[in-house]
Design a protein around this motif. Structure first.
Motif, PDB file in Angstrom:
ATOM      1  N   GLU A 167       0.832  -1.204   0.000  1.00  0.00           N
ATOM      2  CA  GLU A 167       0.000   0.000   0.000  1.00  0.00           C
ATOM      3  C   GLU A 167       0.866   1.253   0.000  1.00  0.00           C
ATOM      4  N   GLU A 171       1.158   4.002  -2.929  1.00  0.00           N
ATOM      5  CA  GLU A 171       1.013   5.422  -2.633  1.00  0.00           C
ATOM      6  C   GLU A 171       2.153   6.226  -3.261  1.00  0.00           C
ATOM      7  N   GLY A 244       7.250  19.703   4.966  1.00  0.00           N
ATOM      8  CA  GLY A 244       6.402  18.540   5.245  1.00  0.00           C
ATOM      9  C   GLY A 244       6.764  17.844   6.546  1.00  0.00           C
ATOM     10  N   ARG A 247       5.630  18.963  10.559  1.00  0.00           N
ATOM     11  CA  ARG A 247       4.410  18.535  11.227  1.00  0.00           C
ATOM     12  C   ARG A 247       3.696  19.710  11.928  1.00  0.00           C
ATOM     13  N   LEU A 259       3.957  17.797   1.288  1.00  0.00           N
ATOM     14  CA  LEU A 259       3.325  16.529   1.631  1.00  0.00           C
ATOM     15  C   LEU A 259       3.686  15.432   0.650  1.00  0.00           C
ATOM     16  N   VAL A 262       6.994  14.218   1.500  1.00  0.00           N
ATOM     17  CA  VAL A 262       6.954  13.393   2.707  1.00  0.00           C
ATOM     18  C   VAL A 262       6.440  11.988   2.378  1.00  0.00           C
ATOM     19  N   ASN A 266       8.624   8.846   3.219  1.00  0.00           N
ATOM     20  CA  ASN A 266       8.131   7.814   4.136  1.00  0.00           C
ATOM     21  C   ASN A 266       8.074   6.426   3.510  1.00  0.00           C
ATOM     22  N   ARG A 297      10.906   1.961   9.573  1.00  0.00           N
ATOM     23  CA  ARG A 297      10.426   3.242  10.095  1.00  0.00           C
ATOM     24  C   ARG A 297      11.523   4.030  10.800  1.00  0.00           C
TER      25      ARG A 297
ATOM     26  N   LYS B  92      -2.636   3.644   8.477  1.00  0.00           N
ATOM     27  CA  LYS B  92      -2.377   4.738   7.544  1.00  0.00           C
ATOM     28  C   LYS B  92      -2.873   6.063   8.121  1.00  0.00           C
ATOM     29  N   ASP B  95      -0.535   7.230  10.783  1.00  0.00           N
ATOM     30  CA  ASP B  95       0.628   7.866  10.149  1.00  0.00           C
ATOM     31  C   ASP B  95       0.357   9.334   9.866  1.00  0.00           C
ATOM     32  N   GLN B  96      -0.824   9.587   9.309  1.00  0.00           N
ATOM     33  CA  GLN B  96      -1.160  10.967   8.949  1.00  0.00           C
ATOM     34  C   GLN B  96      -1.320  11.839  10.182  1.00  0.00           C
ATOM     35  N   LEU B  97      -1.906  11.257  11.239  1.00  0.00           N
ATOM     36  CA  LEU B  97      -2.054  12.016  12.484  1.00  0.00           C
ATOM     37  C   LEU B  97      -0.698  12.476  12.990  1.00  0.00           C
ATOM     38  N   ASN B  98       0.280  11.593  12.852  1.00  0.00           N
ATOM     39  CA  ASN B  98       1.610  11.913  13.344  1.00  0.00           C
ATOM     40  C   ASN B  98       2.371  12.853  12.413  1.00  0.00           C
ATOM     41  N   MET B  99       1.924  12.897  11.182  1.00  0.00           N
ATOM     42  CA  MET B  99       2.660  13.654  10.178  1.00  0.00           C
ATOM     43  C   MET B  99       2.071  15.048   9.939  1.00  0.00           C
TER      44      MET B  99
END
Lengths: 308, 748
Positions: A167, A171, A244, A247, A259, A262, A266, A297, B92, B95-99
């Protein structure tokens, strides 16, 4: 050509010297910043941990012909501030920890490309071991874009990688293709042709179609998108990613480019941006298939920008 | 922490958004990708509610442009709602919450999935965490290791904990408001989430009508005995806000219906939701007096994608419902025509509903109740509320809470007293044994072993060498035989009751005891509460206990209790004159059981046996309280992958027969199953089992078994085909190297 390596860990520094020597340099290592200044004669590349980025920036500012390479075991955020402002500093390599050297293939590839005699472009196959497999397609429409994204996830699934990795790489493919299809094409006046409406259904003429590639060699997986416009600039890459990664409140004043950077950052262990202004932009993301998601990560990421 | 979901296969799809509304709460369930096609502002403008719930378990990818649209959506939605809650966030989303700093604006995350991985099995699982329940693990950023469901090896948390929990650990802990949990647990059927919604019961008593409104989950916290106390006349039960139904709650519900039926004139169900329709609308579930007046069915609008519950009158649409067809309704949002979205499995229960026939006063009462303001503002009594959710606490001052409690108590007392006065004007409280003077006895005096003269009772004392002495006393029966039967049943049931605590086996505690413990207690309590022995309520409660004891004694005698003498160790009787003519008999019996026999009984009822990856335990006689029609069988206590599991059997089911051969106990279960499977594999045929799966009639399970052909040894020149394949390009299998690309398919 001389390369000076500033690395406190002697074992790591010996490896780095070997890498630079393999890339065609006369390499030497020093282990403290105090020894750098006295060893800069004839040095064309200064390489150091991002911890010493202030020193590297100071020296590069005073020596415009010199290039810098950084490595780091930490997040990129701190180094990005300097890289955005200093064109001589466009490469940073992630490493596992302070006791590990950066990836050999990456240092050798980057160092080699900084040699003034080297003019050849890096081929897609250079990112992978011989014997890789994959596919490439010219992307003519948004419909084909979605099909390719699906195909990437399927490909990753067949390689036995976790679904979340599929996924994430889907993306990445989507992000790169969106940029190549909507942001890159410009008209005769140099104005973006399709960037206004990213929700539009596009069918691109052959001259505007980006080329998409994905392949894996069992250890690395590479995704590459090439457009024929060459509009990407270093501030898009370094400035965008810096924004990006802040945060903070999402800043849309720069078109949201941060974004997208990022998302790329990521999803990969290394991103390579090769730009020949007004001719082509080649963006390549590398994923390390030997890492599990947790290791991936926390692993420091690499970022490289080359402009002809 | 529980509710695992297993990642299996990849299904690519664009975003689908389902919208669920219930009064002030709107829930959007998003599945798929959030990318450039997501129109955040447009979606936000369709929301009119106090609480917006975003259910995000299905979001697997977000593009950078999608993030921008999402932030616009949150910003626009924040203007029209008071609260935004995110539930079941996928990794996912985390991830966005953290980013992205303003990813959910002033919204809050209630629950989210954490990824786990087993390297050995290459298995990924996502485990749901909730801020109210798992706060310690979240703030310490130390998700516990867990065993792999596949191999039992340790699964590890497959993310960087500090990054993953950073956003959620920084927000305040909170609990969901009741209205939100109601929507999530009932309308959304959120089986993944453990959004425990404690049951709340509001009660209004007026004249001969009692109105009960149940809100929350029907689980083992359902105060069925307490709630059944004093319920009489016309009982109207509103289930519109009922949440999930747990098996233990369903069992208690059935007991509740049994308890209230004797004193009820009619039981009316309002707003029956799909889950209740599916699980609890059989005859046993709603009782002989039960009538379903209205249903609360989910309706989906194809135009605006809103799903909301609609109240459907069973009587008004009976001609359609009997064909399992719900009527069309108007969408609450856009007024377009919308269709019932309940699954066919639920709709198939509609034809079984009887046409309601409510007396006019009952209809009038229901209409008046429904016309009033929401019951929370003037509820008479809350029977089972738990801790007030944090969010709710913030909104209510303690003054309001105290005032409401006093008001509620006054209303309750008034209602109950008023009701009792109207229906028991004479205030009859005297209990009467209904017999005259003693005319004869089997001995000049009651023997010493009769320690208590309480009629219709049973009790046990410890006997010699860890044995038991159990005494049973009959009621004043019209015949000596009846009295004797009652006394024996009372003594043996008491023995069974005393035996239970001595069985120290986890399967017994887990599967057997819950089957009958509560229902026994409920039936006993109901009888003990009947002061007027001439009332019909006493008669009904008495009959219930008598039949229960008989069933238990019968099961004991046919099972392990065969080691007990068929005749009591001692017996004594008395004969009385009856004021209605004739005589009444009172019988006392005693069973003395040695410690050896008790040990044998314990061994019998602790015994398990295994066959076809299934472990079963001999049924305990106590289940006679719940299943009076069953006196033999074996309860499944563990079921692995195998034929029985594939047939649909599960733990807690009672296997009564296999291929028409009666299963007497656990060993016979294993023996018969092995024998029959062996034969079927040799000859082929149909494996069929008779199984008690619940309170309905036993169910037949069938499974065809093919004859196993005798193995053929491969010749020395044959090769296993799977080992002789040539080199395979992985990508060839998915057409990656087909030449549909315009350029060469080999990357340069």
């Amino acid at each position: 050509m001389r390369a000076l390596v500033l690395e406190r860990n002697k074992k790591v520094s010996r490896r780095l010297v070997r890498y630079f020597t393999s890339a065609g340099y006369e390499a030497e290592a020093v282990h403290t910043p105090e020894h750098v200044m006295g060893n800069l004669d004839g040095v064309s590349v200064l390489a150091a941990d991002a911890f010493d980025v202030d020193l590297v920036v100071e020296i590069l500012t005073n020596k415009p012909a010199m290039r810098g390479i950084l490595w780091t075991a930490e997040p990129l955020k701190r180094a990005l501030r300097y890289m955005n402002d200093l064109p001589q500093l466009s490469n940073i390599c992630g490493r596992k920890d302070f006791e590990s050297a950066p990836r050999a293939w990456e240092i050798v590839m980057v160092a080699r490309r900084l040699l003034p005699t080297n003019e050849s472009r890096v081929k897609f196959s250079d990112f992978l071991h011989w014997g890789y497999t994959g596919f490439q397609e010219q992307v003519a429409s948004t419909e084909q874009r979605d099909a390719i994204v699906a195909k990437v996830q399927e490909f990753v699934g067949h390689l036995g990688l976790p679904k979340r990795v599929g996924e994430s790489l889907g993306e990445l493919a989507h992000e790169l293709l969106m940029n190549a299809m909507f942001d890159a094409p410009i008209d005769a006046d140099g104005k973006p042709k399709y960037a206004r409406d990213r929700k539009a259904t596009l069918v691109l003429p052959p001259s505007e179609q980006p080329l998409f590639r994905v392949a894996a060699d069992g250890s690395r997986l590479a995704i590459q998108v090439i457009d024929s416009f060459g509009q990407l600039r270093r501030h898009h890459v370094f400035g965008g990613l810096a924004r990006g990664l802040e945060r903070g409140e999402m800043d849309t004043s720069h078109g949201g480019a941060g974004l997208g950077m990022v998302v790329c950052h990521n999803a990969t262990v290394a991103m390579f941006y090769d730009v020949v202004p007004n001719q082509h932009t080649e963006v390549t993301g590398i994923f390390d298939m030997d890492l599990n998601v947790r290791e991936f990560r926390i692993r420091a990421k690499s970022l490289h920008y080359f402009q002809a | 922490m529980d509710a695992a979901r297993h990642s299996a296969g990849s299904t690519l799809q664009k975003l689908t958004i389902d919208k669920f509304t219930d009064r002030d709460v709107v829930c959007l369930k998003l599945d798929g990708w959030i990318d450039e096609d997501f129109d955040g502002k447009k979606l936000a403008h369709t929301i009119r509610a106090r609480n917006l719930i975003l259910h995000l378990s299905g979001v697997r990818r977000i593009s950078s442009f999608g993030i921008r649209e999402w932030v616009d959506f949150i910003a626009a939605a924040s203007k029209s709602v008071e609260d935004i809650i995110l539930v079941e966030c996928s990794p996912k989303i985390v991830d966005q919450l953290n980013m992205v700093g303003n990813f959910i604006g002033r919204g809050r995350v209630f629950s989210f999935y954490v990824p786990y991985r087993c390297d050995y099995c290459d298995r990924e699982d996502e485990i749901l965490m909730q801020v109210d329940r798992d706060w310690a693990a979240i703030t310490s950023m130390t998700p516990p290791e867990r065993p792999c469901p596949n191999c039992g090896d340790t699964q590890y948390f497959d993310e960087d904990a500090i990054t993953y929990f950073s956003y959620i650990a920084s927000q305040p802990r909170f609990a969901l408001e009741p209205a939100v949990t109601a929507l999530l647990s009932s309308k959304l059927n959120g089986a993944q989430a453990d959004i425990a919604q404690r049951l709340r019961v509001d009660k209004i008593i007026e004249d001969r009508f009692t109105y009960l409104k149940l809100s929350g989950d029907l689980d083992d916290g359902f105060p069925h005995i307490k709630l059944a106390e004093g319920l009489e006349g016309a009982i109207i039960i509103d289930l519109t806000d009922l949440g999930r139904i747990e098996p233990a709650g369903a069992a208690q519900w059935r007991t509740f219906i049994q308890l209230i039926t004797p004193a009820a004139e009619i039981i009316v169900f309002l707003g029956v939701p799909p889950i209740f329709l599916e699980k609890l609308t059989s005859r046993d579930d709603i009782g002989p007096l039960g009538q379903v007046e209205t249903l609360a069915l989910p309706y989906a609008c194809t135009k605006c994608a809103t799903t909301a519950p609609h109240i459907v009158s069973v009587g008004g649409h009976y001609d359609l419902l009997k064909f399992a067809t719900p009527p069309e309704m108007k969408c609450v949002e856009c007024k377009s025509s919308c269709h019932c979205s309940a699954p066919d499995s639920v709709l198939s229960y509609l034809p079984g509903l009887p046409k309601p026939n409510l007396p006019q006063p009952v209809r009038k009462f229901i209409k008046s109740i429904k016309g009033r303001k929401p019951i929370q503002q003037r509820s008479a009594v809350t029977a089972a509320t738990g801790e007030l959710p944090v969010a709710a606490m913030r909104r209510r001052s303690w003054v309001m809470v105290v005032a409401a409690a006093i008001f509620a108590a006054v209303l309750t007392a008034g209602g109950l007293l008023g009701y009792r006065y109207l229906h028991n004007p004479g205030g009859r409280t005297a209990s009467s044994t209904g017999v005259g003077k003693l005319v004869e006895a089997s001995a000049p005096a009651r023997p010493a072993w009769i320690a208590s003269s309480a009629i219709f009772s049973g009790h046990c004392n410890s006997g010699a060498k860890l044995g038991m002495n159990c005494v049973g006393v009959s009621s004043h029966a019209v015949s000596e035989a009846d009295a004797q039967e009652e006394a024996q049943a009372a003594a043996l049931e008491a023995m069974v009751h005393a035996l239970g605590p001595r069985i120290d086996h986890p399967d017994w505690s887990r599967y057997m005891a819950p089957m009958f413990t509560d229902i026994r207690q409920a039936k006993m309590s109901l009888l003990s509460e009947q002061n007027d022995r001439q009332s019909i309520h006493y008669d009904r409660a008495f009959g219930t206990v008598r039949e229960g004891r008989k069933a238990v004694a019968n099961t004991l005698r046919k099972g392990g209790g065969r080691v007990i003498s068929t005749t009591p160790t001692a017996q004594y009787w008395e004969r009385y004159e009856s004021p209605y003519g004739g005589h009444r008999y009172l019988v006392f019996v005693e069973y003395q059981v040695t410690g050896d026999i008790i040990d044998k009984l314990i061994e019998t009822y602790s015994r398990s046996a295994r066959a076809a990856a299934t472990k079963a335990m001999t049924i305990f006689p106590g289940i006679g309280w719940r299943y009076p029609d069953i006196d033999r069988g074996a309860v499944i206590t563990s079921i692995g992958d195998g034929i029985l599991k594939s047939m649909g059997l599960t733990e807690g089911y009672i296997v009564l027969s296999i291929q028409d051969r009666t299963v007497k106990d656990a060993p016979s279960f294993a023996r018969i199953l092995k024998q029959e499977l062996k034969q079927l594999r040799r000859d082929g045929g149909d494996l069929h089992l008779e199984v008690k799966t619940g309170d309905n009639l036993p169910t037949e399970f069938h499974h065809p078994i093919s004859r196993v052909k005798s193995a053929v040894q491969p010749s020395s020149t044959q090769h296993n085909k799977s080992t002789v394949r040539g080199p395979v390009n992985t990508w060839d299998r998915v057409g990656g190297n087909s030449s549909d690309g315009k350029a060469s398919n080999t990357p340069k």
